[in-house]
Write a protein that holds these residues in place. Structure first.
Motif, PDB file in Angstrom:
ATOM      1  N   THR A 124      -7.542   1.828  -1.308  1.00 27.46           N
ATOM      2  CA  THR A 124      -6.232   1.186  -1.469  1.00 27.46           C
ATOM      3  C   THR A 124      -5.270   1.986  -2.331  1.00 27.46           C
ATOM      4  OG1 THR A 124      -7.095  -0.104  -3.305  1.00 27.46           O
ATOM      5  CG2 THR A 124      -7.098  -1.161  -1.111  1.00 27.46           C
ATOM      6  N   GLU A 125      -5.796   2.696  -3.309  1.00 31.19           N
ATOM      7  CA  GLU A 125      -4.865   3.481  -4.124  1.00 31.19           C
ATOM      8  C   GLU A 125      -5.550   4.671  -4.777  1.00 31.19           C
ATOM      9  OE1 GLU A 125      -3.572   0.277  -6.662  1.00 31.19           O
ATOM     10  OE2 GLU A 125      -4.826   0.999  -8.311  1.00 31.19           O
ATOM     11  N   THR A 149       0.005   6.014 -10.144  1.00 33.74           N
ATOM     12  CA  THR A 149      -0.812   5.354  -9.132  1.00 33.74           C
ATOM     13  C   THR A 149      -0.060   5.367  -7.813  1.00 33.74           C
ATOM     14  OG1 THR A 149      -1.871   3.983 -10.780  1.00 33.74           O
ATOM     15  CG2 THR A 149      -2.002   3.228  -8.502  1.00 33.74           C
ATOM     16  N   SER A 194      -5.324   7.085  -8.258  1.00 37.91           N
ATOM     17  CA  SER A 194      -4.760   7.129  -9.615  1.00 37.91           C
ATOM     18  C   SER A 194      -4.969   8.492 -10.250  1.00 37.91           C
ATOM     19  CB  SER A 194      -5.432   6.084 -10.506  1.00 37.91           C
ATOM     20  OG  SER A 194      -5.166   4.803 -10.001  1.00 37.91           O
ATOM     21  N   LEU A 243       0.819  -1.219   0.000  1.00 42.32           N
ATOM     22  CA  LEU A 243       0.000   0.000   0.000  1.00 42.32           C
ATOM     23  C   LEU A 243       0.855   1.273   0.000  1.00 42.32           C
ATOM     24  CD1 LEU A 243      -2.968  -0.870   2.425  1.00 42.32           C
ATOM     25  CD2 LEU A 243      -2.900  -0.956  -0.068  1.00 42.32           C
ATOM     26  N   GLY A 269      -0.119   4.305  -3.734  1.00 39.82           N
ATOM     27  CA  GLY A 269      -0.742   3.469  -2.710  1.00 39.82           C
ATOM     28  C   GLY A 269      -1.280   4.326  -1.569  1.00 39.82           C
TER      29      GLY A 269
END
Ligand SMILES: Cc1cc2nc3c(=O)[nH]c(=O)nc-3n(C[C@H](O)[C@H](O)[C@H](O)COP(=O)(O)OP(=O)(O)OC[C@H]3O[C@@H](n4cnc5c(N)ncnc54)[C@H](O)[C@@H]3O)c2cc1C
Lengths: 286, 796
Positions: free
Chosen positions: A166-167, A69, A169, A59, A71
């Protein structure tokens, strides 16, 4: 300054985290703890359990393939120190360096900042301006939420209680893009009294192509300044056009005020800081 | 042990690094929360959420049943054993409607944060949890937070014995009619409403206390974050608990700053002792930052109407001041003394003003208690008179520096009596400091640059502000400050014992104590030079009533001027005894003996002398002493100063004001201070740096804000802006040195000068930046919005 009693869990995977959240409806996710723990110490939040994402591999990362992207558990310090980001998304490194102080930067996370949705946070506006989206993983799988849909209200997001962000972008930009974040810091907290993030792509003629301008600190949640965006769209980044866009930036926003800065003053600051941010962005794409 | 007759290096005047720092900055110090006693229990305090309310009832039964809870107590439980806290100031000839706090509220609460009940439990967490289970039935009452409004008809009444919420009406100077006439006769007359906002002391370490009662001996021990342990012991024993003073011992461990807020007696000090006796366990209370902001004494909070008259060439002829001083819901330990003795009597500043009248109304409001805070009265006075100088400059068209020059007390005028009841100023050369500061800063060039920017319409407005301050410190002669004089209830002398041990090592025991100032270093430097012993052979002991002589504490920049003089005099006594002993050992006449650099010898023959180490040994073994001499080599002095000391100087601040946002950028800050002779220049500079930061912060950032229902809006460090390193400029410091004749070291005091000088220098600079737009005054803190708003309304 003494929290109520709570249990502490440190899962090894996102799936395990989700199971823990489902099993403990009064649990909260713990990321950098720099918003959650102060709230617990003031007993403004009293979760029965904390689910610490710090033990989950993967992560904390910054990856680039077209877009970028990041984490959720990536700290401000990592964002600040990343050479990759400094060249591709300078607004991100610059803003990370403008959050709180070094201690906050060492602990606070991008995912935590977006999930917390503090009305005076910095990255909420920056991610809105970048047209970012987040990935949320829950019991029913994962979904993608656009930043435009993520911030619902004061400290409220579209995330469900058992969903893990979680992420984050950021899509790849086309052609030349100018970007800047200008912030009027509160002298006590360091948070944004007003912050304005601008991301301005320009076309072959040097005209603004769907610029995105977002404001934080002045409203109950970070918000796009659509009147300013529309006013600038398709136009060259002249002083006059920038001034006109800045003057329109606070239009339609429901501004809040407090003893330090009234709604009227915040409206004025939005104009000044939008102008400063656009001038900087314009200089980058000259 | 070898002794030489070569003069050792003089330490006074040297920037020696503070010997306490390695301990304090590596975590090896012992602050209150580091003290952990066996069996210690923890207290948490339930505080009123209302600013003014009647307590109809309190139900503690659920809390008592909570895990780990040892006891829950309310005002009813303690009222027969613990008296209300005393207020020392009882001025004669002044109506004085005293209301002091009880340790736990009885019947009524007066401010948000008033202690209502206490829980003691095995852990702090359990105690805090149990607070949530206490039920209090409050009847809310109307609230007033503004001192002036509190005195107006129809305002909520806080105390039965204080009609219109007035604590006292106090005046000084000439009678009002004379001053009114002088104002009427003046060529130029200016009046101004000036607010000196409330400040929160924000010491790095909050406050707390630990009580331990020993049932075997009947002794009480209190560890407290204290600037005045001896005074606290006295008040606890004689006034609050009614137990013999000698059964109480008060220890101040390392104290992490105080700025005045830790001088006072607080509810928790007697309470933890009482709880310890009741429960048979040591009990710790340590406030958190929220409690510190709500309830620990705060500073300033004056509303003032000032009128000034001057000749057209800028000589100030009359000054009339009316101040409402907000003292909070009750009186703190010396609260009414601050806006009277230390403010009203200092409003003349550095100037010869023939006609002054000051009225001060002390007022109760539903806010935290207000008492001494760094500078205590003098910052308010300096702010007032230094703003007044600039107002007169504006009204006469003269340069602010010129107004000051034309009104300064001159070097030949000392000792100088301002005629408003202050002690005579000791010494000074105010114009020299001003001229030096203006030279260093390049005043004329700055004015030229300012003109240029004004002409070309720059968005960055340049402002230059100055303040020429004088302050009273080294407080104070007991017969002046005490009951028959200013009414402070006690004297303000200090004490010290200097003991040369058998081995020649020296222990200085002082009634004074540090909470960050570096006493251990400064006092050792002083002793090393005076006694001629190595610096490393000297230890300075303090802060424990067991083993130190009585002292009144550290505040009012008095530790060196008063406490240091007690050391100086004790060293003199030790040297006298050493000389007598040397005469005996050298078989010489006492009058032929000189003492120099740690050695006593017959004038002219230092080689045959006796070192202090030789003499200490002889004095202790005691088998060969002159007739009638007692063994050992030590002396104690109780020193009551003949006058206060009056540091002064000029600070200059250069700012840039952003026309678009109202933001103020401090470009330069230059200070020329005169604190008399300097023992350790680095410590003095440190005091000035911190002091300037605090003064500048009042000008630009800090301000406690209460809303209409008495809630502290700036109740956290997220809202209340104490300055961080990146919010203050680099300081350019220089000094002039005008020794005081008041004490043998010629030292005045440096603890508060920076704070006193900085606030007006910064505000004057900001107002100077916008004065060409017709703006004459702005109230603090000069937040961007305040400055921006003033520019919106301004002409041009
Ligand atoms: C002194 C100080 C100064 C500060 N100054 C600034 C500033 O200038 N600008 C600014 O923007 N911020 C500032 N902050 C806030 C800081 O940026 C926080 O770190 C951030 O807002 C929250 O991130 P975190 O990782 O600490 O989250 P946490 O405090 O751990 O969590 C915050 C909230 O988000 C939830 N959450 C966290 N991660 C996730 C996830 N991955 N998925 C779902 N939910 C999640 C938690 O359950 C919690 O409700 C400051 C904080 C402090 C203490």
């Amino acid at each position: 300054m003494f929290p109520t009693q709570f249990d502490y869990h440190r899962p090894g995977s996102v799936q395990e985290a989700i199971s823990l959240l489902q099993a403990n409806p009064d649990a909260k996710i713990l990321a950098g703890g720099h918003s959650l723990l102060p709230a617990m110490k003031l007993r403004l939040a009293s979760p029965a359990a904390l689910v610490d994402l710090g033990g989950i591999d993967g992560l904390r990362s910054i990856s680039t393939n077209g877009g970028v992207t990041i984490g959720a558990m990536t700290t401000y310090a990592q964002l600040r120190d990343s050479n990759e980001l400094a060249s591709r998304l300078p607004i991100v490194s610059e803003t990370a360096n403008n959050v709180g102080d070094p201690q906050v930067q060492n602990k606070g996370t991008l995912g935590g900042a977006l999930a917390h949705a503090d009305p005076a946070a910095d990255f909420t506006a920056v991610m809105l301006a970048l047209g970012a989206s987040v990935k949320a993983v829950g019991p029913n799988g994962e979904r993608t939420i656009a930043a435009d849909d993520l911030f619902v209200d004061l400290l409220t997001t579209a995330l469900a209680a058992d969903e893990v962000l979680t992420e984050v972008s950021v899509p790849a930009g086309q052609g030349k893009v100018g970007m800047a974040y200008e912030k009027f810091r509160h002298p006590a907290s360091g948070y944004a009294v007003v912050g304005v993030a601008v991301v301005v792509p320009v076309d072959g003629q040097g005209n603004a192509a769907s610029p995105r301008i977002a404001v934080t600190g002045a409203t109950s949640k970070a918000t796009r300044a659509t009147a300013a965006e529309q006013g600038l769209n398709g136009k060259p980044l002249t002083d006059q056009n920038i001034a006109a866009a800045a003057a329109a930036a606070a239009n339609g926003l429901d501004l809040n005020g407090d003893h330090f800065a009234s709604a009227e003053f915040r409206g004025h600051l939005i104009e000044v800081f939008t102008k400063r941010a656009l001038e900087r962005a314009a200089a980058q794409v000259k | 042990m070898t002794a030489t007759v070569d003069a050792p290096e003089r330490l006074v005047g040297k920037a020696i690094k503070r010997r306490e720092d390695p301990r304090l900055i590596t975590g090896a110090g012992s602050f209150l929360d580091d003290v952990r006693l066996p069996g210690m229990a923890h207290a948490a305090v339930l505080r009123s959420p209302y600013a003014h309310a009647r307590i109809r009832g309190i139900d503690v039964s659920r809390a008592l049943a909570m895990p780990g809870v040892l006891g829950v107590f309310t005002g009813e439980d303690v009222k027969d054993d613990i008296n209300p806290l005393p207020c020392a100031w009882q001025a004669g000839k002044v109506q004085n409607n005293v209301n002091t706090p009880r340790v736990l509220a009885l019947e009524k609460v007066m401010q948000v944060g008033d202690p209502v009940a206490v829980v003691v439990a095995e852990s702090r967490y359990q105690a805090e949890d149990a607070l949530d289970a206490i039920e209090v039935d409050y009847e809310e009452l109307p609230v007033v937070v503004d001192a002036k409004k509190a005195t107006e008809p129809g305002a909520p009444q806080l105390h039965d014995n204080a009609p219109n919420n007035v604590v006292m009406e106090w005046s000084c100077g000439k009678d009002a009619a004379t001053v009114d006439q002088a104002l009427a006769d003046a060529d130029v007359r200016v009046s101004q409403h000036i607010v000196n906002q409330r400040l929160i002391a924000s010491a790095m370490e909050p406050r707390g206390s630990i009580g331990r009662y020993d049932p075997g001996t009947g002794e009480y021990t209190l560890w407290a974050t204290s600037q005045a342990p001896h005074v606290h012991r006295l008040l606890l024993g004689a006034f609050i608990l009614g137990v013999p003073e000698q059964t109480i011992r008060v220890i101040a461990p390392n104290v992490g700053g105080g700025f005045g807020s830790k001088i006072f007696m607080y509810f928790d000090m007697p309470l933890v002792l009482w709880l310890s006796k009741k429960l048979g366990r040591p009990v710790k209370f340590f406030e958190d930052r929220t409690e510190n902001y709500l309830h620990t004494a705060q500073g300033r909070d004056h509303i003032t109407d000032v009128e000034v008259g001057a000749t057209k060439d800028g000589k100030i002829t009359a000054l009339k001041v009316k101040t409402w001083a907000n003292l909070g819901g009750y009186l703190s330990t010396v609260a009414p003394g601050i806006p009277t003795t230390l403010y009203g009597r200092m409003v003349a500043g550095c100037y010869k003003i023939p006609n002054i009248h000051v009225d001060v109304t002390g007022v109760y409001t539903n806010t935290a208690m207000v008492d001494a805070y760094r500078g205590a009265g003098r910052p308010e006075a300096a702010y007032l008179i230094e703003r007044v100088c600039d107002l007169v400059a504006g009204a006469t068209g003269l340069d602010p520096a010129e107004i000051r020059r034309r009104n300064f007390i001159q070097p030949g005028d000392f000792p100088y009596d301002t005629g408003i009841g202050m002690l005579p100023y000791d010494s000074g050369d105010y114009e020299r400091a001003l001229n030096h500061a203006l030279d260093l800063v390049g005043y004329q060039d700055l004015r030229a640059e300012q003109d240029k920017r004004r002409q070309n319409g720059s968005d960055k407005l340049l402002g230059v502000g100055m303040s020429s301050y004088v302050e009273v410190c080294g407080i104070a002669p007991s017969k002046w400050i005490g009951l028959p004089g200013e009414g402070w209830g006690a004297g303000l002398w200090e004490s010290a014992n200097v003991r040369v041990h058998l081995t020649g090592k020296v222990v200085v025991t002082t009634g004074s104590l540090p909470h960050g100032q570096g006493h251990e270093t400064t006092f050792a430097q002083l002793t090393a030079d005076q006694l001629g012993v190595p610096y490393d052979d000297i230890e300075v002991k303090h802060s424990d009533t067991l083993g130190t002589p009585f002292g009144f504490g550290s505040y009012g920049s008095r530790s060196l001027a008063v406490g240091g003089t007690a050391i100086y005099k004790s060293v003199e006594k030790v040297k006298e005894k050493a000389k007598l002993l040397a005469a005996h050992m050298l078989e010489a006449a006492p009058e032929d003996i000189v003492y120099e650099n740690g050695k006593a010898f017959v004038k002219g023959s230092p080689e045959q002398g006796k070192t202090i180490q030789d003499l200490a040994l002889a004095a202790h073994v005691g088998y060969d002493l002159p007739e009638g001499m007692e063994p050992t080599l030590e002396a104690t002095t109780f020193y009551d100063p003949p006058n206060c000391t009056f540091p002064f100087g000029t600070h200059v601040c250069v700012v840039e004001v952003d026309r678009n946002t109202g933001e103020v950028d401090v470009l330069r800050y230059l200070a020329v201070d005169d604190v008399g002779n300097v023992i350790n220049p680095m410590i003095v500079d440190g005091q000035l740096h911190g002091g300037i930061a605090q003064g500048l912060a009042q000008a630009l950032y800090e301000g406690a804000v209460y809303n209409d229902i008495g809630e502290l809006v700036t109740g956290t460090m997220n809202e209340y802006a104490i300055p961080k390193a990146d919010m203050v400029p680099n300081y350019e410091l220089d000094r002039t040195v005008t020794p005081t004749p008041v004490n043998p070291m010629g030292a005045k005091g440096a603890g508060e000068a920076g704070t006193i000088a900085a606030t007006p220098a910064v505000v004057n600079a900001v107002v100077d930046a916008v004065t060409h737009l017709g703006i004459r005054h702005l109230d603090m803190p000069l937040t961007p919005e305040r400055v921006w708003r003033s520019l919106q309304g301004a002409s041009a």
